[in-house]
Design an enzyme around this catalytic site. Structure first.
Site, short mmCIF file in Angstrom:
data_model
loop_
_atom_site.label_atom_id
_atom_site.label_comp_id
_atom_site.label_asym_id
_atom_site.label_seq_id
_atom_site.Cartn_x
_atom_site.Cartn_y
_atom_site.Cartn_z
N SER A 167 56.09 5.15 44.32
CA SER A 167 56.38 5.31 42.89
C SER A 167 55.09 5.67 42.14
CB SER A 167 57.04 4.04 42.35
OG SER A 167 57.59 4.26 41.08
N ASP A 185 68.14 7.47 43.69
CA ASP A 185 67.04 6.89 42.90
C ASP A 185 67.25 7.26 41.43
OD1 ASP A 185 64.63 6.15 41.71
OD2 ASP A 185 63.42 6.78 43.42
N HIS A 234 65.59 3.52 44.60
CA HIS A 234 64.16 3.57 44.32
C HIS A 234 63.34 2.61 45.17
CE1 HIS A 234 60.62 4.65 42.07
NE2 HIS A 234 60.40 3.40 41.73
#
Length: 251
Positions: free
Chosen positions: A104, A201, A231
């Site tokens: 991320s 996601d 995610h």
């Protein structure tokens, strides 16, 4: 055992390091870079540490300042600070080229590290990488009222689907993020790059991975889209894919 590193900027980073054994001493080490408001005790970090121990590889996981066990207040931090933290950790605690695994926000941080010190990068794996998210996701997603509140009050709260309460987004985070955007100018990555992305996601949509895939310049760049993955990318089959990808980059 958790150790601490004093950075050139005066911050103190908590870290855990796994040394290489004879089996892996001549191969690149692995560094995990976590996400926004996450820490080094998450599922992916622990899984990668276990992988490193099984393969005799050097491995480093750490908390950015304002995260986990490191010093400073999260609300005072910024992309620039956390990139400095990553560079300090890699410079001080590792030797030779490393495989960076950025999850991320850690994907953005890993790209900033790669731009600043490409000679220390043997390869890069982005897991739901989120480059430029402060601008393209946060600022662009705010309505006029939120933007005005952020500029006038210095911070706003955003709801979070996780268990740690609302996200507090500061004006400093947004304004500093604009100094570190990587998708507006050429992005040369002179090493193998693997992008892993879940189709389900909602925090970092697949369009972000596609944009990074199209934008970056690399001699060996591949994007793997996993149908149904979210995610967190932490289901057993997701972790197995991460290990498989790491194996292929570090043979």
């Amino acid at each position: 055992m958790t150790d601490r590193l004093d950075t050139p900027q005066g911050r103190q980073l908590a870290y855990v390091q796994t040394p290489a054994t004879a089996e892996g001493v001549d191969k690149p080490g692995v560094v995990f870079l976590g996400g926004f408001k996450s820490d080094m005790t998450g599922t992916k970090a622990q899984f990668l540490e276990d992988w490193a121990k099984r393969h005799g590889r050097a491995f480093l996981r750490f908390d950015y300042s304002g995260h986990g066990q490191s010093s400073e207040d999260f609300l005072d931090g910024s992309i620039g600070d956390w990139a400095e933290d990553a560079m300090a950790a890699i410079s001080s605690l590792t030797q030779g080229p490393q495989v960076l695994i950025g999850s991320s926000m850690g994907g953005w941080i890993s790209l900033l590290v790669a731009k600043a010190m490409p000679e220390r990068v043997a390869g890069l794996i982005g897991i739901a990488a989120a480059p430029d998210f402060t601008e393209d996701s946060m600022w662009d997603g705010f309505d006029d009222g939120q933007r005005a509140a952020l500029m006038n009050q210095g911070a706003i709260e955003l709801p979070s689907e996780y268990d740690d309460g609302p996200y507090v987004i500061t004006r400093h985070l947004i304004e500093d993020g604009r100094k570190h955007l990587v998708l507006r100018d050429p992005l040369a990555l002179p090493f193998p790059v693997r992008l892993l992305q879940g189709s389900a996601d909602v925090d970092v949509p697949p369009a972000v991975a596609l944009r990074l895939f199209e934008h970056a310049e690399s001699p060996d760049l591949r994007l793997t889209m996993v149908k149904g993955a979210d995610h967190r990318f932490s289901e057993p089959e997701n972790l197995a894919l991460i290990a498989e990808t790491l194996d292929s980059l570090t043979r």
